[in-house]
Design a protein around this motif. Structure first.
Motif, mmCIF file in Angstrom:
data_model
loop_
_atom_site.group_PDB
_atom_site.id
_atom_site.type_symbol
_atom_site.label_atom_id
_atom_site.label_comp_id
_atom_site.label_asym_id
_atom_site.label_seq_id
_atom_site.Cartn_x
_atom_site.Cartn_y
_atom_site.Cartn_z
ATOM 1 N N GLY A 1 34.706 48.114 18.144
ATOM 2 C CA GLY A 1 35.114 46.729 18.234
ATOM 3 C C GLY A 1 36.528 46.565 17.697
ATOM 4 N N ALA A 2 37.385 45.867 18.449
ATOM 5 C CA ALA A 2 38.761 45.687 18.001
ATOM 6 C C ALA A 2 39.414 44.535 18.745
ATOM 7 C CB ALA A 2 39.575 46.959 18.204
ATOM 8 N N ASP A 3 40.268 43.816 18.031
ATOM 9 C CA ASP A 3 41.193 42.859 18.636
ATOM 10 C C ASP A 3 42.512 43.610 18.787
ATOM 11 O OD1 ASP A 3 43.059 40.958 19.273
ATOM 12 O OD2 ASP A 3 42.642 39.647 17.565
ATOM 13 N N VAL A 4 42.822 44.062 19.990
ATOM 14 C CA VAL A 4 43.961 44.961 20.164
ATOM 15 C C VAL A 4 45.306 44.238 20.163
ATOM 16 C CG1 VAL A 4 42.724 46.850 21.256
ATOM 17 C CG2 VAL A 4 43.545 44.952 22.654
ATOM 18 N N SER A 5 45.291 42.929 19.964
ATOM 19 C CA SER A 5 46.559 42.233 19.712
ATOM 20 C C SER A 5 46.880 42.231 18.220
ATOM 21 C CB SER A 5 46.502 40.799 20.239
ATOM 22 O OG SER A 5 45.574 40.013 19.509
ATOM 23 N N ASN A 6 45.992 42.832 17.431
ATOM 24 C CA ASN A 6 46.161 42.935 15.981
ATOM 25 C C ASN A 6 46.513 44.383 15.622
ATOM 26 O OD1 ASN A 6 44.802 43.728 13.246
ATOM 27 N ND2 ASN A 6 45.144 41.519 13.104
ATOM 28 N N ALA A 7 47.624 44.571 14.917
ATOM 29 C CA ALA A 7 48.124 45.916 14.634
ATOM 30 C C ALA A 7 47.137 46.731 13.808
ATOM 31 C CB ALA A 7 49.473 45.837 13.921
ATOM 32 N N GLU A 8 46.495 46.111 12.826
ATOM 33 C CA GLU A 8 45.554 46.837 11.983
ATOM 34 C C GLU A 8 44.343 47.295 12.779
ATOM 35 O OE1 GLU A 8 46.961 43.930 11.194
ATOM 36 O OE2 GLU A 8 48.322 44.665 9.605
ATOM 37 N N ASP A 9 43.835 46.423 13.653
ATOM 38 C CA ASP A 9 42.694 46.795 14.492
ATOM 39 C C ASP A 9 43.055 47.946 15.430
ATOM 40 O OD1 ASP A 9 41.254 44.751 13.334
ATOM 41 O OD2 ASP A 9 40.547 43.931 15.229
ATOM 42 N N THR A 10 44.261 47.889 15.968
ATOM 43 C CA THR A 10 44.679 48.923 16.917
ATOM 44 C C THR A 10 44.811 50.273 16.233
ATOM 45 O OG1 THR A 10 45.889 47.208 18.123
ATOM 46 C CG2 THR A 10 46.376 49.481 18.691
ATOM 47 N N GLU A 11 45.376 50.286 15.040
ATOM 48 C CA GLU A 11 45.490 51.527 14.278
ATOM 49 C C GLU A 11 44.106 52.079 13.946
ATOM 50 O OE1 GLU A 11 47.069 54.754 12.499
ATOM 51 O OE2 GLU A 11 48.300 53.190 13.425
ATOM 52 N N LYS A 12 43.193 51.177 13.577
ATOM 53 C CA LYS A 12 41.843 51.613 13.206
ATOM 54 C C LYS A 12 41.095 52.193 14.404
ATOM 55 C CE LYS A 12 37.725 50.145 10.635
ATOM 56 N NZ LYS A 12 36.752 50.770 11.556
ATOM 57 N N MET A 13 41.266 51.604 15.596
ATOM 58 C CA MET A 13 40.519 52.110 16.758
ATOM 59 C C MET A 13 40.969 53.532 17.094
ATOM 60 S SD MET A 13 42.084 50.285 20.186
ATOM 61 C CE MET A 13 43.718 50.782 20.762
ATOM 62 N N VAL A 14 42.252 53.811 16.940
ATOM 63 C CA VAL A 14 42.744 55.160 17.217
ATOM 64 C C VAL A 14 42.238 56.132 16.162
ATOM 65 C CG1 VAL A 14 44.815 56.601 17.308
ATOM 66 C CG2 VAL A 14 44.744 54.426 18.546
ATOM 67 N N GLN A 15 42.296 55.738 14.903
ATOM 68 C CA GLN A 15 41.812 56.618 13.835
ATOM 69 C C GLN A 15 40.311 56.866 13.955
ATOM 70 O OE1 GLN A 15 43.721 58.388 11.785
ATOM 71 N NE2 GLN A 15 45.431 57.454 12.909
ATOM 72 N N ASP A 16 39.561 55.832 14.324
ATOM 73 C CA ASP A 16 38.115 56.007 14.514
ATOM 74 C C ASP A 16 37.820 56.940 15.683
ATOM 75 O OD1 ASP A 16 37.543 54.396 12.381
ATOM 76 O OD2 ASP A 16 37.001 52.635 13.571
ATOM 77 N N THR A 17 38.630 56.859 16.734
ATOM 78 C CA THR A 17 38.469 57.772 17.866
ATOM 79 C C THR A 17 38.697 59.212 17.429
ATOM 80 O OG1 THR A 17 39.152 56.072 19.451
ATOM 81 C CG2 THR A 17 39.316 58.360 20.177
ATOM 82 N N LEU A 18 39.737 59.433 16.632
ATOM 83 C CA LEU A 18 40.026 60.777 16.138
ATOM 84 C C LEU A 18 38.892 61.299 15.252
ATOM 85 C CD1 LEU A 18 43.811 60.385 15.259
ATOM 86 C CD2 LEU A 18 42.834 61.546 17.245
ATOM 87 N N LYS A 19 38.367 60.429 14.407
ATOM 88 C CA LYS A 19 37.294 60.845 13.501
ATOM 89 C C LYS A 19 36.014 61.178 14.257
ATOM 90 C CE LYS A 19 38.946 58.065 9.591
ATOM 91 N NZ LYS A 19 38.697 56.846 8.784
#
Length: 268
Positions: free
Chosen positions: A67-85
């Motif tokens: 779940g992410a609001d991709v217009s939000n920088a923090e959410d976007t960074e988290k979605m990429v990091q979660d994908t990597l993890k």
């Protein structure tokens, strides 16, 4: 190597924003059917989980929901990091999340609220910028990656029928963002391209629903069909082919370009 092997995505990971339904879900389906593990990202986490479970069961690939609001920088960074993890890497990134004009047709620019303009630019353009740059940070380290943006034919031409002002401006921004990042990231072997759908039967807004009984809306839909050489709206699944091409090694020499899939609209 067989040409068909160029389209295989074995051992790769794809992230798709706005993927709980519609075109984004079809992008995710194409990736998983071609052999990739997939992160389905959507602001509606519950719907994303349903879609991820469906694809995992059908394809046997690992498919996660974020779940992410991709217009939000923090959410976007988290979605990429979660994908990597959770999936270990990131090879392919679709910046697809977006919204349509909520009240169509637009008849007068004087009645167009600034708040709507700001929201359309935020969701349809800023989110692409954030998704592209956050994914690129990961891809730069591995010296390879494919980023695919969702633009629109209204990013390449004016809207003569519906009057989509903020939407067209945002999608035009996506087209030029794609060009610019395609050039800037080429030295890192990161390809950046965009898909510009024509009219697709997604029902994103009430006016786009083909069964809308409003006579004015029906008239404009008929104008749209008449203006489209193939004479119909696309189905979301018809975006799968171009998505797989741009994600895979089949398009290894393609970057910085926007590919229209529009039933001939821009040619007519």
């Amino acid at each position: 190597m067989s040409v068909l092997n160029l389209f295989k995505l074995d051992n790769r990971v794809a992230l798709v924003t706005g993927a709980a339904q519609g075109i984004g879900f079809q992008y995710a389906r194409a990736m998983s059917e071609a052999g990739a593990d997939v992160a389905i990202v959507d602001i509606n986490k519950e719907k994303a989980e349903q879609s991820a479970n469906e694809l995992a069961q059908e394809t046997g690939r690992k498919v996660i929901a974020l779940g992410a609001d991709v217009s939000n920088a923090e959410d976007t960074e988290k979605m990429v990091q979660d994908t990597l993890k959770k999936l270990g890497r990131l090879d392919i990134c679709f910046a697809n999340a977006g919204i349509s004009e909520p009240d169509l047709p637009v008849k007068d620019i004087e009645d167009y609220p600034n708040e709507l303009w700001d929201r359309l630019i935020k969701v349809n353009l800023r989110s692409h910028w954030l998704t592209n740059t956050t994914a690129a940070k990961v891809m730069k380290k591995q010296k390879k990656g494919s980023i695919i943006n969702t633009a629109s034919i209204y990013g390449l031409a004016a809207d003569p029928i519906w009057g989509c002002i903020g939407y067209s401006a945002a999608k035009g921004g996506v087209v030029n963002l794609t060009r610019t990042l395609g050039v800037m990231l080429a030295p890192y072997n990161i390809r950046v391209n965009a898909i510009a759908p024509g009219f697709v039967d997604t029902g994103m807004s009430e006016a786009e629903q083909l069964d809308n009984p409003d006579p004015e809306i029906q008239k404009l839909q008929n104008e749209t069909l008449f203006r489209t050489p193939l004479g119909r709206y696309a189905q979301p699944s018809e975006m799968q082919g171009i998505a797989l091409y741009l994600a895979s090694d089949a398009s290894s020499y393609a970057t910085g370009y926007t590919y229209a899939v529009d039933g001939g609209w821009l040619s007519a």
